[in-house]
Enzyme design. Structure first.
Site, PDB file in Angstrom:
ATOM      1  N   PRO A   1       0.711  -1.348  -0.018  1.00 21.65           N
ATOM      2  CA  PRO A   1       0.011   0.144  -0.101  1.00 21.65           C
ATOM      3  C   PRO A   1       0.759   1.240   0.302  1.00 21.65           C
ATOM      4  O   PRO A   1       1.958   1.140   0.816  1.00 21.65           O
ATOM      5  CB  PRO A   1      -0.722  -0.043   1.244  1.00 21.65           C
ATOM      6  CG  PRO A   1      -0.892  -1.808   1.413  1.00 21.65           C
ATOM      7  CD  PRO A   1       0.664  -2.212   1.357  1.00 21.65           C
ATOM      8  N   CYS A   2       0.488   2.198  -0.708  1.00 17.33           N
ATOM      9  CA  CYS A   2       1.397   3.471  -1.236  1.00 17.33           C
ATOM     10  C   CYS A   2       0.878   4.735  -0.727  1.00 17.33           C
ATOM     11  O   CYS A   2       1.593   5.602  -0.859  1.00 17.33           O
ATOM     12  CB  CYS A   2       1.538   3.346  -2.677  1.00 17.33           C
ATOM     13  SG  CYS A   2      -0.148   3.434  -3.550  1.00 17.33           S
ATOM     14  N   PRO A   3      -0.140   4.839   0.225  1.00 18.08           N
ATOM     15  CA  PRO A   3      -0.514   6.431   0.336  1.00 18.08           C
ATOM     16  C   PRO A   3       0.618   7.154   1.176  1.00 18.08           C
ATOM     17  O   PRO A   3       0.585   8.339   1.054  1.00 18.08           O
ATOM     18  CB  PRO A   3      -1.810   6.282   1.273  1.00 18.08           C
ATOM     19  CG  PRO A   3      -2.230   5.041   1.132  1.00 18.08           C
ATOM     20  CD  PRO A   3      -1.099   3.994   0.559  1.00 18.08           C
ATOM     21  N   ASP A   4       1.584   6.535   2.046  1.00 19.63           N
ATOM     22  CA  ASP A   4       2.341   7.062   2.756  1.00 19.63           C
ATOM     23  C   ASP A   4       3.575   7.681   1.707  1.00 19.63           C
ATOM     24  O   ASP A   4       4.371   8.407   2.393  1.00 19.63           O
ATOM     25  CB  ASP A   4       3.143   6.280   3.627  1.00 19.63           C
ATOM     26  CG  ASP A   4       2.025   5.969   4.989  1.00 19.63           C
ATOM     27  OD1 ASP A   4       1.288   6.938   5.502  1.00 19.63           O
ATOM     28  OD2 ASP A   4       2.012   4.676   5.301  1.00 19.63           O
ATOM     29  N   PHE A   5       3.681   7.175   0.570  1.00 23.62           N
ATOM     30  CA  PHE A   5       4.611   7.853  -0.271  1.00 23.62           C
ATOM     31  C   PHE A   5       4.009   8.488  -1.410  1.00 23.62           C
ATOM     32  O   PHE A   5       4.610   9.029  -2.315  1.00 23.62           O
ATOM     33  CB  PHE A   5       5.462   6.776  -1.057  1.00 23.62           C
ATOM     34  CG  PHE A   5       6.023   5.797  -0.224  1.00 23.62           C
ATOM     35  CD1 PHE A   5       7.122   6.265   0.765  1.00 23.62           C
ATOM     36  CD2 PHE A   5       5.764   4.576  -0.036  1.00 23.62           C
ATOM     37  CE1 PHE A   5       7.708   5.489   1.786  1.00 23.62           C
ATOM     38  CE2 PHE A   5       6.304   3.563   0.917  1.00 23.62           C
ATOM     39  CZ  PHE A   5       7.211   3.940   1.730  1.00 23.62           C
TER      40      PHE A   5
END
Length: 371
Positions: free
Chosen positions: A94-98
């Site tokens: 999962p990529c929301p933090d980047f």
């Protein structure tokens, strides 16, 4: 060529996996934390009469395979290797933090830490090859890039050679402007000496299956904005790449007769405002109306980003969003899946044609590179 068996992590509803399956790999193990997305994975495969994974579907935190279920996963991998097959891990944490549009918390965010977990699992389980996929922010944002390079160093120290590319789905025939960082790794011990240069794979064919260059795509005089007319007719301009347009894929997937065609949000308010948005105006954060004869912006249907149908006074349907992700029209989501979950899993997925192209390229590279 040896059989290629895949252990899939962060599988979502299986868009990435489907590309590998259609390229001839065997998906043998599927891990997705969300039981809702995993159910959609199982359902879609059953509708397409596709083989079930030998070692099952698991709605489990990936970190469990580093601790309490470590022995179980090792046993599956050892069993899968018995016939001489090569074992690969694929996954896009999962990529929301980047993501600039997401939480942007980096490696310290809950989702950011999952990238470390995936890399640690690769290092611990030692598959013969792997794919790591993530948003462009991990590559382009300086503080996230530092973390990405740290992950690569760990993989190199563990005996993997890698190759990477910031890739746009448009290059592979997907009607969507979607950039992703792709990292391929292969065990150094498996490689012929002429396929290794330090820690880098030599001449990995990232563009071998490419349909178009970005120079070609961006060099076209695509239509911009046209007055929105409900059910209006607008001829296709002669100078565009029709296969990269939203309307081409709507027709290709017969979206109006697709089982998911009625699955779209109905606005409680904002209908009047919706009617004022021109066809092709994607400049706003909230309301973006696609142009039928242009490709879509990145399929991101969360964070109040609303994508409108080019010539209907409504939001996109699930069948239309699936088409924009270049999935085959036979791909169907469960009838009882909530709209929020449908659009979340669609937006999170890797475009099918991009996945298949990378899977094909990797397979051909393995054929000429493995001892």
């Amino acid at each position: 060529m040896k059989r290629l068996k895949i252990f899939s992590f962060f599988s979502g509803s299986g868009f990435l996996d489907l590309g590998f399956e259609k390229a001839g790999y065997n998906i043998e193990f599927v891990n997705e934390f969300s039981s809702t997305f995993l159910n959609a994975y199982v359902y879609s495969r059953s509708q397409m009469n596709m083989k079930k994974p030998m070692y099952g579907y698991w709605a489990t935190d990936i970190n469990d395979y580093l601790v309490t279920r470590r022995g179980e996963l090792k046993k599956y991998i050892l069993d899968a290797k018995q016939d001489g097959s090569l074992i690969g891990f694929i996954g896009g944490p999962p990529c929301p933090d980047f993501s600039v549009a997401g939480k942007n918390r980096g490696k310290h965010g809950d989702n950011g830490r999952l990238s470390s977990s995936y890399i640690n699992l690769i290092i611990d389980m030692k598959p013969d090859f792997f794919l790591f996929e993530n948003v462009k922010g991990l590559w382009k944002t300086a503080r996230h890039r530092e973390f990405y390079e740290e992950l690569k160093r760990k993989l190199h120290t563990a005996g993997y050679c890698t190759s990477e590319r910031l890739t746009n789905a448009l290059e592979f025939g997907v009607p969507q402007d979607r950039e992703r960082i792709l990292l391929i790794g292969i065990k150094n011990s498996k490689l012929l000496c002429n396929k290794v240069n330090g820690n880098e794979l030599v001449n990995f064919p990232w563009t071998q299956k490419r349909n178009y260059t970005m120079e070609q795509v961006k060099g076209i005089n695509w239509p911009t904005n046209d007055i929105f007319i409900q059910d209006g007719i607008l001829p296709c301009p002669v100078n565009v790449i029709k296969e990269l347009t939203v309307e081409y894929w709507f027709e290709k997937n017969d979206v109006t007769n697709h089982p998911d065609s009625e699955k779209h949000f109905v606005p409680r308010k904002g209908l009047v405002k919706m009617q004022t948005i021109s066809e092709g105006d994607v400049s706003k954060k909230c309301y973006k109306r696609l142009h039928r004869w242009r490709y879509s912006p990145t399929a991101a249907y969360g964070n109040n980003e609303v994508h409108l149908h080019p010539y209907k006074c409504r939001r996109l349907s699930a069948s239309e969003a699936l088409a924009i992700q270049s999935l085959p029209k036979e791909f169907i989501l469960p009838i009882d899946m909530s709209l929020s979950d449908m659009f979340k899993t669609i937006g999170n997925g890797v475009p099918f044609l991009l996945s298949k192209a990378i899977a094909d390229s990797l397979q051909e590279y393995l054929e000429v590179s493995i001892k």
